[in-house]
Design an enzyme around this catalytic site. Structure first.
Site, mmCIF file in Angstrom:
data_model
loop_
_atom_site.group_PDB
_atom_site.id
_atom_site.type_symbol
_atom_site.label_atom_id
_atom_site.label_comp_id
_atom_site.label_asym_id
_atom_site.label_seq_id
_atom_site.Cartn_x
_atom_site.Cartn_y
_atom_site.Cartn_z
ATOM 1 N N CYS A 66 -11.464 -2.670 -3.205
ATOM 2 C CA CYS A 66 -10.641 -3.725 -3.826
ATOM 3 C C CYS A 66 -11.513 -4.894 -4.267
ATOM 4 O O CYS A 66 -11.278 -5.492 -5.326
ATOM 5 C CB CYS A 66 -9.552 -4.178 -2.861
ATOM 6 S SG CYS A 66 -8.286 -2.896 -2.645
ATOM 7 N N ASN B 265 0.840 -1.212 0.000
ATOM 8 C CA ASN B 265 0.000 0.000 0.000
ATOM 9 C C ASN B 265 0.872 1.258 0.000
ATOM 10 O O ASN B 265 1.970 1.271 0.550
ATOM 11 C CB ASN B 265 -0.994 0.004 1.165
ATOM 12 C CG ASN B 265 -0.362 -0.229 2.519
ATOM 13 O OD1 ASN B 265 0.594 -0.974 2.652
ATOM 14 N ND2 ASN B 265 -0.896 0.419 3.535
ATOM 15 N N GLU C 189 -3.719 -4.229 -3.009
ATOM 16 C CA GLU C 189 -4.406 -5.116 -3.967
ATOM 17 C C GLU C 189 -4.624 -4.426 -5.308
ATOM 18 O O GLU C 189 -4.411 -5.006 -6.373
ATOM 19 C CB GLU C 189 -5.794 -5.537 -3.449
ATOM 20 C CG GLU C 189 -5.786 -6.359 -2.189
ATOM 21 C CD GLU C 189 -5.924 -5.496 -0.953
ATOM 22 O OE1 GLU C 189 -5.222 -4.464 -0.861
ATOM 23 O OE2 GLU C 189 -6.705 -5.856 -0.078
ATOM 24 N N CYS D 188 -4.569 1.083 -1.998
ATOM 25 C CA CYS D 188 -4.393 -0.242 -1.399
ATOM 26 C C CYS D 188 -3.429 -1.093 -2.229
ATOM 27 O O CYS D 188 -3.365 -0.960 -3.469
ATOM 28 C CB CYS D 188 -5.725 -0.991 -1.350
ATOM 29 S SG CYS D 188 -6.933 -0.304 -0.221
ATOM 30 N N GLU E 39 0.543 5.354 0.774
ATOM 31 C CA GLU E 39 -0.324 6.383 1.360
ATOM 32 C C GLU E 39 0.095 7.787 0.922
ATOM 33 O O GLU E 39 1.115 7.979 0.254
ATOM 34 C CB GLU E 39 -0.313 6.230 2.882
ATOM 35 C CG GLU E 39 -0.874 4.873 3.293
ATOM 36 C CD GLU E 39 -1.033 4.685 4.783
ATOM 37 O OE1 GLU E 39 -0.502 5.484 5.578
ATOM 38 O OE2 GLU E 39 -1.715 3.694 5.159
ATOM 39 N N CYS F 187 -10.614 -4.494 1.424
ATOM 40 C CA CYS F 187 -11.633 -3.452 1.542
ATOM 41 C C CYS F 187 -12.650 -3.580 0.399
ATOM 42 O O CYS F 187 -12.429 -4.296 -0.594
ATOM 43 C CB CYS F 187 -10.995 -2.064 1.546
ATOM 44 S SG CYS F 187 -10.573 -1.448 -0.090
HETATM 45 N N1 THU Z 1 -5.197 -1.252 2.848
HETATM 46 C C1 THU Z 1 -4.784 -2.084 1.843
HETATM 47 O O1 THU Z 1 -3.716 -1.878 1.238
HETATM 48 N N2 THU Z 1 -5.564 -3.126 1.536
HETATM 49 C C2 THU Z 1 -6.728 -3.446 2.168
HETATM 50 O O2 THU Z 1 -7.419 -4.376 1.769
HETATM 51 C C3 THU Z 1 -7.152 -2.691 3.342
HETATM 52 C C4 THU Z 1 -6.428 -1.417 3.567
HETATM 53 C C5 THU Z 1 -4.339 -0.121 3.208
HETATM 54 C C6 THU Z 1 -4.914 1.232 2.886
HETATM 55 C C7 THU Z 1 -4.218 2.100 3.900
HETATM 56 O O3 THU Z 1 -2.947 2.451 3.385
HETATM 57 C C8 THU Z 1 -3.997 1.183 5.098
HETATM 58 O O4 THU Z 1 -4.131 -0.137 4.602
HETATM 59 C C9 THU Z 1 -4.983 1.400 6.230
HETATM 60 O O5 THU Z 1 -6.289 1.397 5.780
#
Ligand code: THU
Length: 155
Positions: free
Chosen positions: A112, A60, A73, A71, A62, A109
């Site tokens: 995704c 991920n 995925e 994310c 940010e 999430c």
């Molecule tokens: N995140 C993912 O990369 N994948 C998921 O399925 C859930 C959330 C990341 C997004 C953000 O950078 C951090 O996790 C917290 O939500």
């Protein structure tokens, strides 16, 4: 008329993974360490296997403007789509770490899941491995996580 939906999944131990899945798991753990997650401190790693045998990994990413982050995925799936537009995804494995270490349960999430559905509709259903420290789940069809999805037939 009352109807019900249920989904089937496997709850596994680590040694029930195939050799290929074990390799995906190691790749996902490795790439999770490269996450850029200074705000959530939640590092996600994804490894996906393509039909051509290639493994694509992503973490991920940010941003100070929070919604601009992405994310792991979707980064992995979009990269796979950009590099190999005609190649099916076979499976996708997901792991995550917080400040205490690997999280015990992990689940993708909603956004995704929507992208899983689109990818499955372009090619074929792929399997998901949700690799928590205490809970390792295998779902045969990623679309099962998003029933009543909005998809191309909805337009
Ligand atoms: N995140 C993912 O990369 N994948 C998921 O399925 C859930 C959330 C990341 C997004 C953000 O950078 C951090 O996790 C917290 O939500």
């Amino acid at each position: 008329m009352k109807k019900e939906l249920s989904i089937g999944y496997e709850l596994l131990t680590e040694n029930e993974l195939t050799e290929q899945e074990k390799a995906l798991r190691l790749s996902a753990i490795k790439v999770a360490k490269k996450a850029y997650a200074p705000y959530s401190k939640f590092s996600v790693g994804v490894a996906l296997l393509l039909e051509n045998g290639e493994i694509i990994t992503a973490s991920n990413q940010e941003n100070a403007a929070y919604p601009s982050g992405m994310c792991a995925e979707r980064i992995a799936l979009y990269y796979a789509g950009a590099k190999y537009p005609n190649t099916a995804v076979i499976s996708l494995l997901l792991v995550a770490f917080n400040e205490k270490g690997q999280v015990s349960e992990i689940s993708p999430c909603g956004a995704c899941r929507q992208v899983f559905v689109e990818t499955a509709s372009r090619f074929k259903p792929f399997s998901l491995l949700l690799s928590g420290k205490d809970k390792l789940i295998r779902l045969k069809d990623c679309q099962d996580l998003l029933p009543f999805s909005f998809n191309k037939d909805s337009l």
